[in-house]
Enzyme design. Structure first.
Site, short mmCIF file in Angstrom:
data_model
loop_
_atom_site.label_atom_id
_atom_site.label_comp_id
_atom_site.label_asym_id
_atom_site.label_seq_id
_atom_site.Cartn_x
_atom_site.Cartn_y
_atom_site.Cartn_z
N ASP A 106 -9.77 -0.15 -13.84
CA ASP A 106 -9.55 -1.16 -12.80
C ASP A 106 -9.84 -0.54 -11.44
O ASP A 106 -9.37 0.56 -11.14
CB ASP A 106 -8.10 -1.65 -12.86
CG ASP A 106 -7.87 -2.88 -11.99
OD1 ASP A 106 -8.83 -3.63 -11.73
OD2 ASP A 106 -6.72 -3.09 -11.56
N HIS A 113 -8.35 -6.80 0.43
CA HIS A 113 -7.15 -6.47 -0.36
C HIS A 113 -6.65 -5.07 -0.01
O HIS A 113 -5.45 -4.86 0.23
CB HIS A 113 -7.48 -6.56 -1.85
CG HIS A 113 -6.37 -6.12 -2.75
ND1 HIS A 113 -5.21 -6.85 -2.90
CD2 HIS A 113 -6.22 -5.02 -3.53
CE1 HIS A 113 -4.40 -6.22 -3.75
NE2 HIS A 113 -4.99 -5.11 -4.14
N GLU A 177 -2.95 -10.53 -10.30
CA GLU A 177 -4.10 -10.08 -9.52
C GLU A 177 -5.35 -10.80 -10.03
O GLU A 177 -5.68 -10.73 -11.22
CB GLU A 177 -4.27 -8.55 -9.62
CG GLU A 177 -3.17 -7.80 -8.86
CD GLU A 177 -3.43 -6.32 -8.67
OE1 GLU A 177 -4.28 -5.75 -9.40
OE2 GLU A 177 -2.79 -5.72 -7.79
N GLU A 179 -9.06 -11.15 -10.58
CA GLU A 179 -10.15 -10.17 -10.67
C GLU A 179 -11.31 -10.72 -11.50
O GLU A 179 -11.14 -11.60 -12.35
CB GLU A 179 -9.65 -8.86 -11.31
CG GLU A 179 -8.43 -8.28 -10.59
CD GLU A 179 -8.15 -6.83 -10.88
OE1 GLU A 179 -9.06 -6.13 -11.38
OE2 GLU A 179 -7.02 -6.38 -10.59
N ASP A 212 -4.76 -9.10 -13.71
CA ASP A 212 -4.10 -7.80 -13.83
C ASP A 212 -2.64 -7.97 -13.38
O ASP A 212 -2.28 -7.67 -12.24
CB ASP A 212 -4.85 -6.78 -12.96
CG ASP A 212 -4.18 -5.43 -12.94
OD1 ASP A 212 -3.44 -5.11 -13.88
OD2 ASP A 212 -4.39 -4.68 -11.96
N ARG A 216 5.49 -5.30 -8.96
CA ARG A 216 5.37 -4.56 -7.70
C ARG A 216 6.53 -3.60 -7.47
O ARG A 216 6.36 -2.56 -6.82
CB ARG A 216 5.29 -5.54 -6.53
CG ARG A 216 4.11 -6.49 -6.59
CD ARG A 216 2.79 -5.77 -6.56
NE ARG A 216 1.67 -6.71 -6.58
CZ ARG A 216 0.41 -6.35 -6.79
NH1 ARG A 216 0.11 -5.07 -7.00
NH2 ARG A 216 -0.53 -7.25 -6.80
N GLN A 219 5.94 -0.64 -9.76
CA GLN A 219 4.75 0.05 -9.23
C GLN A 219 5.08 0.87 -7.98
O GLN A 219 4.67 2.02 -7.86
CB GLN A 219 3.68 -1.00 -8.90
CG GLN A 219 2.37 -0.43 -8.39
CD GLN A 219 1.36 -1.52 -7.97
OE1 GLN A 219 1.65 -2.71 -8.08
NE2 GLN A 219 0.20 -1.11 -7.51
N LYS A 232 1.74 -1.75 -14.38
CA LYS A 232 0.49 -2.44 -14.69
C LYS A 232 0.25 -2.55 -16.19
O LYS A 232 -0.43 -3.47 -16.65
CB LYS A 232 -0.69 -1.64 -14.12
CG LYS A 232 -0.70 -1.49 -12.62
CD LYS A 232 -1.22 -2.75 -11.99
CE LYS A 232 -1.55 -2.51 -10.53
NZ LYS A 232 -2.21 -3.68 -9.96
N THR A 236 -2.53 -7.29 -19.50
CA THR A 236 -3.68 -7.69 -18.68
C THR A 236 -4.35 -8.84 -19.43
O THR A 236 -4.65 -8.69 -20.62
CB THR A 236 -4.67 -6.52 -18.53
OG1 THR A 236 -3.98 -5.38 -18.02
CG2 THR A 236 -5.83 -6.88 -17.62
N GLU A 342 0.17 -10.52 -1.26
CA GLU A 342 -0.58 -10.80 -0.04
C GLU A 342 -0.34 -12.23 0.45
O GLU A 342 -0.17 -12.47 1.64
CB GLU A 342 -2.08 -10.60 -0.28
CG GLU A 342 -2.47 -9.16 -0.52
CD GLU A 342 -3.89 -9.08 -1.04
OE1 GLU A 342 -4.81 -8.93 -0.24
OE2 GLU A 342 -4.06 -9.19 -2.28
MN MN Z 1 -5.80 -4.68 -10.35
#
Ligand code: MN
Length: 394
Positions: A106, A113, A177, A179, A212, A216, A219, A232, A236, A342
């Site tokens: 990844d 971002h 996420e 992606e 993904d 948080r 993480q 993470k 996924t 975000e």
């Molecule tokens: Mn990611």
């Protein structure tokens, strides 16, 4: 509205016709999954074992000229529609992972971002770390927990940071996420032999949507100094249909200029931006979905070929079935960011939904990511379908 799965698209996937039936390699065409084994007699020159298969694994292990011959043969065989016995309606077909996922990488390739997260977590310094404009930053993820769209996602439990030390419990800051990912095919490079940029294209089979999922809180506590780990690796999600690179040729655009110019091994002349419109919808349990983000993949700073070239630049082998993800795709405007952290600015500005609000994801929430490329012609868009997942409580 143009449909996602035209003859110009013809994405590959693996589906079960019904619960308990074996997975079969298919293409999506219109509203059907079309089983390739049922077309084998109409595909001159195509080895039967490539199409009479459960998924894409055998095809990925061949090479770019085989992919191109098969695609041409399929487009010819399906030009007047698919035979009834080969078709299963997409609304009833059960998707499986389209290939066996090998190594999973990844990246962190969106300038917006990386800048947003830098501002949030290191407000007193430059938002971008000094390496960011020189190499596509990435990490190796966990391929064994890559799941197909529709698989429920159990809220992860782990160590959460706190003033009095960590506590153990369900993540309170579960995020998504947005992606774009691609799958590798073709003969592997030998160990010790990097893939040069002029050969990278032959190793990219096709593209998918990827979510993904990210815890948080877990993480933030665990990531230093070695990077993402349990925040993470719990899951996924991947979309069921692989859009061949050949179908995306009309979608290729210039990517943003890179300053400073990257080192020689990362330089190339071809346009490798991809004009893919992306949307994220959040559906609280029992309620209607709300679109919470709209963006486009064309502004990604680092391109797919640069990611691949960099990942093999130390001599690491890259094998068929390896999965490369872009990193969260965020645009510059409010509402174009590809993650809740975000969109809500670290939880400070909750998203207002009908009668409710969200900072991070709650149990029962469903996240659906959709994507399509206008491909220069709104009537012939190239669709990716969707990747969807619902959060289950612990
Ligand atoms: Mn990611």
């Amino acid at each position: 509205m143009a449909e996602d799965f035209s003859l110009e698209n013809l994405p590959y996937g693996s589906v079960r016709r019904k619960s308990g039936a074996p997975p079969r390699l298919c293409v999506a065409l219109g509203s059907n999954a079309v089983e390739l084994a049922a077309l084998a007699d109409r595909l001159p020159g195509v080895p039967r074992e490539l199409v009479d298969a459960p998924n894409l694994d055998r095809l990925l292990a061949t090479d770019a000229s085989t992919w191109s011959s098969l695609r041409a043969a399929l487009q010819a065989a399906l030009a007047d529609g698919a035979p009834h016995e080969a078709c299963a309606p997409l609304e009833r077909a059960i998707p499986c992972l389209p290939f066996t996922v090998g190594d999973y990488v990844d990246f962190y390739s969106s300038l917006e971002h990386a800048t947003n997260l830098g501002r949030m977590f290191r407000p007193d310094s430059e938002p971008l770390l000094p390496n960011w404009r020189h190499l596509p930053v990435g990490y190796h993820g966990r391929s064994g927990t890559v799941v197909v769209s529709g698989t429920p996602i159990r809220r992860p439990v782990g160590q959460r940071p706190g003033a009095g030390g960590p506590t153990w419990g369900p993540s309170r800051r579960l995020d998504l996420e947005l992606e774009l990912a691609y799958v590798i095919g073709g003969p592997p490079n030998a160990l010790g032999e990097p893939i040069p940029i002029e050969h990278a294209r032959e190793r990219i089979f096709g593209f998918l949507l990827l979510n993904d999922w990210s815890a948080r809180d877990i993480q933030a506590w665990e990531y230093q100094p070695l990077g993402p780990f349990l925040g993470k690796s719990f899951a996924t999600s991947l979309s069921p249909w692989v859009v061949p690179l050949a179908a995306l040729e009309p979608s290729r655009v210039r990517s943003p200029p890179q300053h400073p110019e990257p080192l020689e091994y990362l330089r190339g002349d071809e346009p490798w931006g991809l004009d893919v419109e992306l949307e994220v919808a959040l559906q609280p349990g029992g309620q209607a979905p709300h679109t919470i983000s709209r963006t486009n993949a064309r502004e990604l700073y680092w391109t797919p070929v640069q990611q691949l070239v960099h990942a093999s630049s130390n001599g690491a082998t890259v094998r068929p079935g390896d999965l490369f993800a872009s990193g969260t795709i965020s645009g510059p405007e409010r509402g174009s960011q590809g993650s809740m952290i975000e969109l809500t600015w670290n939880g400070e500005r909750p998203l207002r939904l009908d009668g409710t609000s969200r900072t991070f994801l709650e149990d029962g929430d469903t996240i659906t990511i959709t994507g399509w490329s206008p491909a220069g012609d709104p009537e012939r868009r190239i669709g990716f379908g969707a990747v969807r997942g619902t959060i289950l409580g612990v």
